[in-house]
Design an enzyme around this catalytic site. Structure first.
Site, PDB file in Angstrom:
ATOM      1  N   GLY A  10       0.678  -1.205   0.065  1.00  0.00           N
ATOM      2  CA  GLY A  10       0.025  -0.174  -0.200  1.00  0.00           C
ATOM      3  C   GLY A  10       0.974   1.286   0.144  1.00  0.00           C
ATOM      4  CG  ASN A 170     -10.890  -9.119  10.813  1.00  0.00           C
ATOM      5  OD1 ASN A 170      -9.740  -9.635  11.339  1.00  0.00           O
ATOM      6  ND2 ASN A 170     -11.036  -8.943   9.439  1.00  0.00           N
ATOM      7  NE  ARG A 329      32.329  14.964  15.502  1.00  0.00           N
ATOM      8  CZ  ARG A 329      32.742  15.081  14.460  1.00  0.00           C
ATOM      9  NH1 ARG A 329      32.367  14.391  13.357  1.00  0.00           N
ATOM     10  NH2 ARG A 329      33.580  15.961  14.092  1.00  0.00           N
ATOM     11  CG  HIS A 359      38.142  23.048  31.253  1.00  0.00           C
ATOM     12  ND1 HIS A 359      37.583  22.966  32.513  1.00  0.00           N
ATOM     13  CD2 HIS A 359      39.498  22.996  31.137  1.00  0.00           C
ATOM     14  CE1 HIS A 359      38.686  23.103  33.111  1.00  0.00           C
ATOM     15  NE2 HIS A 359      39.605  22.974  32.592  1.00  0.00           N
ATOM     16  CE1 TYR A 383      40.226  18.210   4.962  1.00  0.00           C
ATOM     17  CE2 TYR A 383      39.139  20.152   5.510  1.00  0.00           C
ATOM     18  CZ  TYR A 383      39.462  19.181   4.686  1.00  0.00           C
ATOM     19  OH  TYR A 383      38.865  19.298   3.398  1.00  0.00           O
TER      20      TYR A 383
END
Length: 449
Positions: A10, A170, A329, A359, A383
């Site tokens: 559907g 049902n 991360r 900190h 980087y």
């Protein structure tokens, strides 16, 4: 043995979305993903997913389940028409078929197992799952005799006043004896308002048919729009959180906490308000998580505290403090007895035991030994505009405030970096590095006009 067919063809127009309805997310899995997850406990002989609208997307989303067989329903002409598509695949099959809807995600495996057991024990042609709900208005009613044998399924608009007092509906879940179903499927008619082929017409053509009530009617709640999606999410969350509290986990203000089904919590974990635990997350005993913390796909050791932190795809060792306002991360690994303090970000960083970054620091693509102390404002400049470079910091090393370590660079063991230094070259063990301009003071300075 049983074969399972999940109806997932559907469009779901009431979702108002380009995403097929069955792929909408619900607490870590898609709607159809939840259905298939519960099916696994049945150990079915074969598993069919009947697809239509967005079929390629459904195939792609379920590509990690090689046991699935996809059958295309090119025209969506009703539930009976969907099951008709199985006829060429099950020509010689003599067993039973369990039919499920891909947008009913809250069914439990034990409910399905009970339905199959009743069906087989009574040698039924069909057995349907029903529910007793407090307000059945709008639902078709299931009329049975005193032995739960089906007499009639009646649409709500066709019910008499007496029949409307019947609260048995049902659930749209069926177990069929396939040879008997296969005999009636080709004869279904579409002489109804929707001009569709209904599976309920096949049920009415079979005998004997028995109804089995589900214990908790919330299990059969379907999802047709975003309101029902949110309602299903609340049912799922209440189920998950109740189970964890009964297993020895403390949830402070459970209503503000979300926990996905794939999360694992040890006894004596405390979850503070506004905390969200997702994916393949595991949390060790005695840890206090939150308030205001998001942890996803991460392993947290015992006796860890994490407050106002975001931790994804990482590992945190025992007796470590994280936060407030820390971000860890991308496969970062923090050993035991560490401190990751306020406004510290770790990305692909590995920290040895008893290491502290208390900190205002960024440590990216960095490896730190044991007993390292990162001064406030220290960053790894990893980087160069084209690629990322690593930083290695030996055990016992201390960086002064506002230091910059320009990667690639290696600091040996027991190095001291003077505050304000910009380190661009490797430093040997036991060295003091001062990489800043000497302060110049000019007294009585008067700038030129």
């Amino acid at each position: 043995m049983v074969i399972v067919a999940v109806l997932a063809a559907g469009r779901g127009t009431r979702m108002k979305s380009s995403l097929p309805k069955v792929l909408h997310p619900l607490g870590g899995r898609s709607l159809v993903g939840w259905v298939l997850h519960q099916v696994q406990s049945l150990q079915p002989q074969r598993q069919f997913v009947i697809i239509g609208y967005g079929g390629d997307a459904v195939r792609a989303a379920l590509a990690d389940q090689p046991q699935l067989e996809f059958v295309e329903q090119r025209q969506q002409l009703g539930t009976g028409h969907a099951v008709q598509q199985l006829l060429p695949y099950l020509k010689d099959y003599e067993g039973h078929l369990l039919v499920l809807n891909g947008d009913v995600p809250l069914l439990r495996g034990q409910t399905l197992a009970h339905l199959i057991e009743v069906h087989q024990n009574h040698n039924n042609a069909a057995t349907i799952l029903t529910a007793q709900i407090p307000n059945p208005q709008g639902y078709g009613r299931v009329i049975c005799d005193s032995q739960n044998m089906l007499k009639q399924i009646i649409e709500d608009r066709d019910c008499t006043t007496a029949q409307k007092q019947n609260c048995r509906i049902n659930a749209g879940v069926y177990c069929f004896h396939w040879p008997q179903l296969a005999a009636v499927l080709p004869h279904l008619q579409s002489n109804n308002d929707q001009q569709e082929y209904y599976l309920t017409d096949a049920v009415n053509a079979l005998s004997p048919v028995m109804a089995v009530d589900v214990e908790d009617y919330e299990e059969i709640l379907g999802v047709n729009d975003r309101v029902q999606l949110a309602a299903a999410y609340q049912v799922l969350q209440n189920r998950i959180k109740k189970a964890w509290m009964q297993a020895g986990v403390t949830l402070i203000d459970p209503a503000s906490i979300t926990i996905e089904d794939t999360v694992e919590l040890a006894p004596d974990v405390v979850i503070e308000p506004q905390t969200h635990l997702r994916g393949q997350t595991r949390i060790g005993s005695g840890s206090i998580i939150g308030p205001g913390t998001l942890i996803e796909n991460s392993v947290i050791g015992e006796r860890v505290t994490a407050r106002y932190a975001v931790i994804t795809d990482s590992e945190i060792g025992e007796d470590t403090q994280v936060g407030p306002f820390a971000h860890i991360r991308q496969q970062s690994v923090v050993a035991d007895h560490c401190r990751i303090g306020n406004f510290v970000e770790l990305k692909k960083a590995r920290l040895g035991s008893d290491t502290k970054a208390s900190h205002l620091s960024y440590l990216g693509d960095a490896t730190l030994g044991d007993r390292v102390n990162i001064g406030a404002g220290t960053i790894t400049a990893n980087y160069d505009g084209v690629r990322k470079h690593p930083t290695h910091i030996g055990s016992g090393t201390k960086t002064g405030a506002n230091s910059v370590l320009v990667a690639p660079v290696t600091l040996g063991n027991n190095v001291t970096v003077a505050a304000g230094s910009t380190v661009t070259a490797d430093v040997p063990d036991n060295a003091l590095v001062i990489a800043r301009c000497r302060q110049v003071v000019k007294p009585n300075w008067e700038p030129e006009a």
